[in-house]
Design a protein around this motif. Structure first.
Motif, PDB file in Angstrom:
ATOM      1  N   GLY A  29       0.812  -1.207   0.000  1.00  0.00           N
ATOM      2  CA  GLY A  29       0.000   0.000   0.000  1.00  0.00           C
ATOM      3  C   GLY A  29       0.848   1.260   0.000  1.00  0.00           C
ATOM      4  N   MET A  30       0.317   2.324  -0.586  1.00  0.00           N
ATOM      5  CA  MET A  30       0.998   3.617  -0.597  1.00  0.00           C
ATOM      6  C   MET A  30      -0.021   4.713  -0.306  1.00  0.00           C
ATOM      7  SD  MET A  30       2.862   5.752  -3.676  1.00  0.00           S
ATOM      8  CE  MET A  30       4.163   4.574  -3.990  1.00  0.00           C
ATOM      9  N   GLU A  31       0.311   5.552   0.668  1.00  0.00           N
ATOM     10  CA  GLU A  31      -0.508   6.718   0.984  1.00  0.00           C
ATOM     11  C   GLU A  31       0.396   7.938   0.993  1.00  0.00           C
ATOM     12  OE1 GLU A  31      -2.251   5.771   4.747  1.00  0.00           O
ATOM     13  OE2 GLU A  31      -4.018   4.853   3.836  1.00  0.00           O
ATOM     14  N   VAL A  32      -0.097   9.043   0.458  1.00  0.00           N
ATOM     15  CA  VAL A  32       0.713  10.251   0.326  1.00  0.00           C
ATOM     16  C   VAL A  32      -0.071  11.442   0.870  1.00  0.00           C
ATOM     17  CG1 VAL A  32       1.971  11.751  -1.278  1.00  0.00           C
ATOM     18  CG2 VAL A  32       1.782   9.295  -1.745  1.00  0.00           C
ATOM     19  N   ASP A  33       0.590  12.238   1.708  1.00  0.00           N
ATOM     20  CA  ASP A  33       0.004  13.510   2.095  1.00  0.00           C
ATOM     21  C   ASP A  33       0.986  14.623   1.723  1.00  0.00           C
ATOM     22  OD1 ASP A  33       1.989  13.574   4.042  1.00  0.00           O
ATOM     23  OD2 ASP A  33       0.645  12.905   5.648  1.00  0.00           O
ATOM     24  N   ARG A  34       0.841  15.765   2.308  1.00  0.00           N
ATOM     25  CA  ARG A  34       1.678  16.891   1.904  1.00  0.00           C
ATOM     26  C   ARG A  34       3.150  16.683   2.229  1.00  0.00           C
ATOM     27  NH1 ARG A  34      -1.531  22.445   3.586  1.00  0.00           N
ATOM     28  NH2 ARG A  34      -3.343  22.184   2.212  1.00  0.00           N
ATOM     29  N   HIS A  35       3.429  15.969   3.302  1.00  0.00           N
ATOM     30  CA  HIS A  35       4.805  15.904   3.785  1.00  0.00           C
ATOM     31  C   HIS A  35       5.411  14.505   3.787  1.00  0.00           C
ATOM     32  CE1 HIS A  35       4.217  20.041   5.029  1.00  0.00           C
ATOM     33  NE2 HIS A  35       3.168  19.680   5.742  1.00  0.00           N
ATOM     34  N   VAL A  36       4.595  13.462   3.813  1.00  0.00           N
ATOM     35  CA  VAL A  36       5.107  12.104   4.014  1.00  0.00           C
ATOM     36  C   VAL A  36       4.440  11.136   3.050  1.00  0.00           C
ATOM     37  CG1 VAL A  36       5.369  10.197   5.649  1.00  0.00           C
ATOM     38  CG2 VAL A  36       5.570  12.550   6.453  1.00  0.00           C
ATOM     39  N   MET A  37       5.248  10.233   2.514  1.00  0.00           N
ATOM     40  CA  MET A  37       4.731   9.085   1.766  1.00  0.00           C
ATOM     41  C   MET A  37       4.897   7.858   2.656  1.00  0.00           C
ATOM     42  SD  MET A  37       6.049   7.302  -1.766  1.00  0.00           S
ATOM     43  CE  MET A  37       7.533   6.710  -0.962  1.00  0.00           C
ATOM     44  N   THR A  38       3.804   7.131   2.863  1.00  0.00           N
ATOM     45  CA  THR A  38       3.830   5.948   3.711  1.00  0.00           C
ATOM     46  C   THR A  38       3.595   4.716   2.850  1.00  0.00           C
ATOM     47  OG1 THR A  38       2.968   7.213   5.580  1.00  0.00           O
ATOM     48  CG2 THR A  38       2.853   4.822   5.717  1.00  0.00           C
ATOM     49  N   LEU A  39       4.556   3.806   2.873  1.00  0.00           N
ATOM     50  CA  LEU A  39       4.464   2.541   2.151  1.00  0.00           C
ATOM     51  C   LEU A  39       4.352   1.402   3.151  1.00  0.00           C
ATOM     52  CD1 LEU A  39       7.085   3.153  -0.616  1.00  0.00           C
ATOM     53  CD2 LEU A  39       4.915   2.072  -1.083  1.00  0.00           C
ATOM     54  N   SER A  40       3.504   0.450   2.862  1.00  0.00           N
ATOM     55  CA  SER A  40       3.366  -0.711   3.737  1.00  0.00           C
ATOM     56  C   SER A  40       3.408  -1.987   2.910  1.00  0.00           C
ATOM     57  CB  SER A  40       2.055  -0.634   4.531  1.00  0.00           C
ATOM     58  OG  SER A  40       0.948  -0.656   3.651  1.00  0.00           O
ATOM     59  N   VAL A  41       4.034  -3.013   3.476  1.00  0.00           N
ATOM     60  CA  VAL A  41       4.055  -4.345   2.868  1.00  0.00           C
ATOM     61  C   VAL A  41       3.570  -5.314   3.941  1.00  0.00           C
ATOM     62  CG1 VAL A  41       5.450  -6.127   1.767  1.00  0.00           C
ATOM     63  CG2 VAL A  41       5.987  -3.717   1.385  1.00  0.00           C
ATOM     64  N   ALA A  42       2.371  -5.858   3.750  1.00  0.00           N
ATOM     65  CA  ALA A  42       1.748  -6.733   4.751  1.00  0.00           C
ATOM     66  C   ALA A  42       1.483  -8.103   4.137  1.00  0.00           C
ATOM     67  CB  ALA A  42       0.441  -6.118   5.264  1.00  0.00           C
ATOM     68  N   ASP A  43       1.832  -9.156   4.861  1.00  0.00           N
ATOM     69  CA  ASP A  43       1.556 -10.519   4.395  1.00  0.00           C
ATOM     70  C   ASP A  43       0.726 -11.248   5.439  1.00  0.00           C
ATOM     71  OD1 ASP A  43       3.272 -12.324   6.213  1.00  0.00           O
ATOM     72  OD2 ASP A  43       4.765 -10.879   5.517  1.00  0.00           O
ATOM     73  N   ASP A  44       0.100 -12.349   5.014  1.00  0.00           N
ATOM     74  CA  ASP A  44      -0.713 -13.157   5.921  1.00  0.00           C
ATOM     75  C   ASP A  44      -0.007 -14.451   6.271  1.00  0.00           C
ATOM     76  OD1 ASP A  44      -0.841 -14.465   3.524  1.00  0.00           O
ATOM     77  OD2 ASP A  44      -3.020 -14.634   3.452  1.00  0.00           O
ATOM     78  N   GLY A  45       1.336 -14.427   6.305  1.00  0.00           N
ATOM     79  CA  GLY A  45       2.120 -15.625   6.603  1.00  0.00           C
ATOM     80  C   GLY A  45       2.139 -15.961   8.075  1.00  0.00           C
ATOM     81  N   HIS A  46       3.117 -16.807   8.454  1.00  0.00           N
ATOM     82  CA  HIS A  46       3.155 -17.290   9.836  1.00  0.00           C
ATOM     83  C   HIS A  46       3.792 -16.308  10.807  1.00  0.00           C
ATOM     84  CE1 HIS A  46       7.362 -18.041   9.048  1.00  0.00           C
ATOM     85  NE2 HIS A  46       7.077 -18.932   8.111  1.00  0.00           N
ATOM     86  N   GLY A  47       4.274 -15.170  10.320  1.00  0.00           N
ATOM     87  CA  GLY A  47       4.811 -14.155  11.217  1.00  0.00           C
ATOM     88  C   GLY A  47       6.178 -14.520  11.766  1.00  0.00           C
ATOM     89  N   MET A  48       6.667 -13.685  12.682  1.00  0.00           N
ATOM     90  CA  MET A  48       7.966 -13.896  13.310  1.00  0.00           C
ATOM     91  C   MET A  48       7.751 -14.200  14.782  1.00  0.00           C
ATOM     92  SD  MET A  48      10.049 -10.741  11.554  1.00  0.00           S
ATOM     93  CE  MET A  48      11.621 -11.241  12.250  1.00  0.00           C
ATOM     94  N   PRO A  49       8.454 -15.198  15.344  1.00  0.00           N
ATOM     95  CA  PRO A  49       8.246 -15.571  16.743  1.00  0.00           C
ATOM     96  C   PRO A  49       8.476 -14.409  17.715  1.00  0.00           C
ATOM     97  CG  PRO A  49       9.534 -17.225  15.590  1.00  0.00           C
ATOM     98  CD  PRO A  49       9.402 -16.063  14.669  1.00  0.00           C
ATOM     99  N   GLN A  50       9.588 -13.669  17.489  1.00  0.00           N
ATOM    100  CA  GLN A  50       9.917 -12.531  18.333  1.00  0.00           C
ATOM    101  C   GLN A  50      10.322 -11.386  17.434  1.00  0.00           C
ATOM    102  OE1 GLN A  50      12.989 -13.910  20.957  1.00  0.00           O
ATOM    103  NE2 GLN A  50      11.551 -14.906  22.328  1.00  0.00           N
ATOM    104  N   PRO A  51       9.362 -10.541  17.022  1.00  0.00           N
ATOM    105  CA  PRO A  51       9.677  -9.462  16.095  1.00  0.00           C
ATOM    106  C   PRO A  51      10.741  -8.551  16.656  1.00  0.00           C
ATOM    107  CG  PRO A  51       7.441  -9.260  16.941  1.00  0.00           C
ATOM    108  CD  PRO A  51       7.989 -10.526  17.471  1.00  0.00           C
ATOM    109  N   PRO A  52      11.783  -8.226  15.871  1.00  0.00           N
ATOM    110  CA  PRO A  52      12.865  -7.396  16.377  1.00  0.00           C
ATOM    111  C   PRO A  52      12.480  -5.937  16.427  1.00  0.00           C
ATOM    112  CG  PRO A  52      13.231  -7.879  14.081  1.00  0.00           C
ATOM    113  CD  PRO A  52      11.974  -8.628  14.485  1.00  0.00           C
ATOM    114  N   ASP A  53      13.051  -5.222  17.399  1.00  0.00           N
ATOM    115  CA  ASP A  53      12.935  -3.770  17.421  1.00  0.00           C
ATOM    116  C   ASP A  53      13.713  -3.219  16.236  1.00  0.00           C
ATOM    117  OD1 ASP A  53      12.855  -1.112  17.952  1.00  0.00           O
ATOM    118  OD2 ASP A  53      13.929  -1.200  19.862  1.00  0.00           O
TER     119      ASP A  53
END
Length: 362
Positions: free
Chosen positions: A266-290
């Motif tokens: 996904g891509m959303e754009v406003d006046r100052h920031v473009m936000t891109l997201s990549v989302a999957d429906d997989g099995h995820g990560m056991p301990q997501p890293p900071d």
């Protein structure tokens, strides 16, 4: 205005205010003016110096703390003379302790930053070496082998001499060469997608999502507001390339490690920031890293996750190069989402402001 210039501007303003107040306090000390005024100016001078310290890098931060400590020592001297209590001279130790603590903290932070930088450099080199091996394997096992087969076919047909053999060999050779043209185009696209230079980021992301879906048989949806057609005008070519590579790495990680059935970009754009997201429906990560500790993932996770950690570190490094923020969230069994927030240049005069319409699926 991005966060970096804004922080520098605030830091400079605070430093200037502290310097003016400190000079005034020293002038009162030299001219033997009323002590309460000197005490007030000294305390007022220390405040902006200490407030400006976190806005600077390690070297400048030390000088800000030292200047603030000098102002505090001048305040202590004024307080001693006002109260006529010599025992208050012990308060001079507090500014010195502040300087010592700051120096120790900055030294530790410097060592930590150097360690993270080494991890990032190692991750970048590992990624580059991995890509070289992949290209060498593709060229040797695919291109070179099929070109060798073309040579054998044509040599055998030439030795046979019959027209039918020549026609059959030519047809097979044409098929093999066509396969290699397609393969080489994919390699060239991996090196630098031509559509990114010719048509911009949006078209490059469309081609990337389509190619990923066709190659791996996974549904990849690209959701961009149809009215965001001028995004390339607000990002430099370097920034567009980094954004493209981050999305490419996110898709590769999802396909290789998450076993998803669907990925949404996904891509959303406003006046100052473009936000891109990549989302999957997989099995995820056991301990997501900071996100701030991604380089350390190499040593903290099992071998299967190490490659993914290297990829995340490279994405984080690319985001830093364009002053963007990269965050990751993951729920075991429910997938992973990577969000990239990129600051945009001001829209040039004559261009329409972006609307707030709903996202559309490409």
């Amino acid at each position: 205005m991005t966060a970096g210039p804004r922080r520098s501007r605030w830091g400079f303003a605070l430093q200037a205010a502290g310097s003016c107040l400190l000079v005034a306090a020293v002038a009162l000390e030299v001219t033997d003016q009323p002590l309460p005024s000197e005490l007030a100016l000294s305390l007022a001078a220390a405040t902006p110096y200490l407030a400006a310290a976190p806005l600077y890098t390690a070297g400048r931060r030390t000088w800000m703390v030292v200047a603030g400590a000098l102002a505090l020592m001048l305040a202590v001297a004024s307080l001693v003379r006002i109260t006529e209590q010599p025992l208050l001279n012990a308060l001079h130790v507090l500014p010195l302790l502040l300087v010592a603590y700051t120096a120790s903290t900055i030294r530790s932070a410097t060592h930590r930053d150097r360690g993270l930088q080494r991890e990032r450099v190692r991750a970048r080199h590992d990624g580059a070496e991995r890509e070289r091996r992949r290209w060498a394997r593709e060229l040797h096992d695919d291109t070179l082998q099929e070109l060798g087969a073309v040579q054998v076919l044509l040599s055998a047909a030439a030795a046979d001499g019959r027209p039918e053999a020549m026609r059959g060999a030519i047809e097979q050779a044409r098929s093999l060469v066509g396969n290699q043209i397609t393969s080489l185009r994919h390699l060239i696209t991996d090196l630098r997608p031509l559509v990114l230079d010719e048509l911009g980021l949006r078209a490059a992301l469309e081609a990337l999502c389509r190619r990923t879906s066709e190659t791996f048989g996974i549904r990849v949806d690209l959701r961009i507001d149809p009215q965001d057609t001028e995004i390339s005008d607000r990002l430099t070519s370097e920034a567009q390339a980094h954004v493209y590579r981050i999305v490419q790495e996110a898709l590769t990680n999802a396909v290789k490690h998450a076993q998803p059935t669907r990925i949404t970009v996904g891509m959303e754009v406003d006046r100052h920031v473009m936000t891109l997201s990549v989302a999957d429906d997989g099995h995820g990560m056991p301990q997501p890293p900071d996100s701030r500790r991604w380089p350390a993932l190499r040593a903290a996770t099992p071998p299967a996750s190490t490659v993914r950690g290297v990829g995340l570190s490279a994405m984080h490094e690319r985001a830093d190069l364009i002053d963007a923020q990269l965050t990751l969230s993951s729920v075991p069994g429910k997938g992973t989402t990577i969000i990239l927030s990129v600051p945009l240049a001001s829209r040039r005069k004559g261009h329409a402001q972006p609307s707030d319409g709903a996202l559309g699926t490409e």
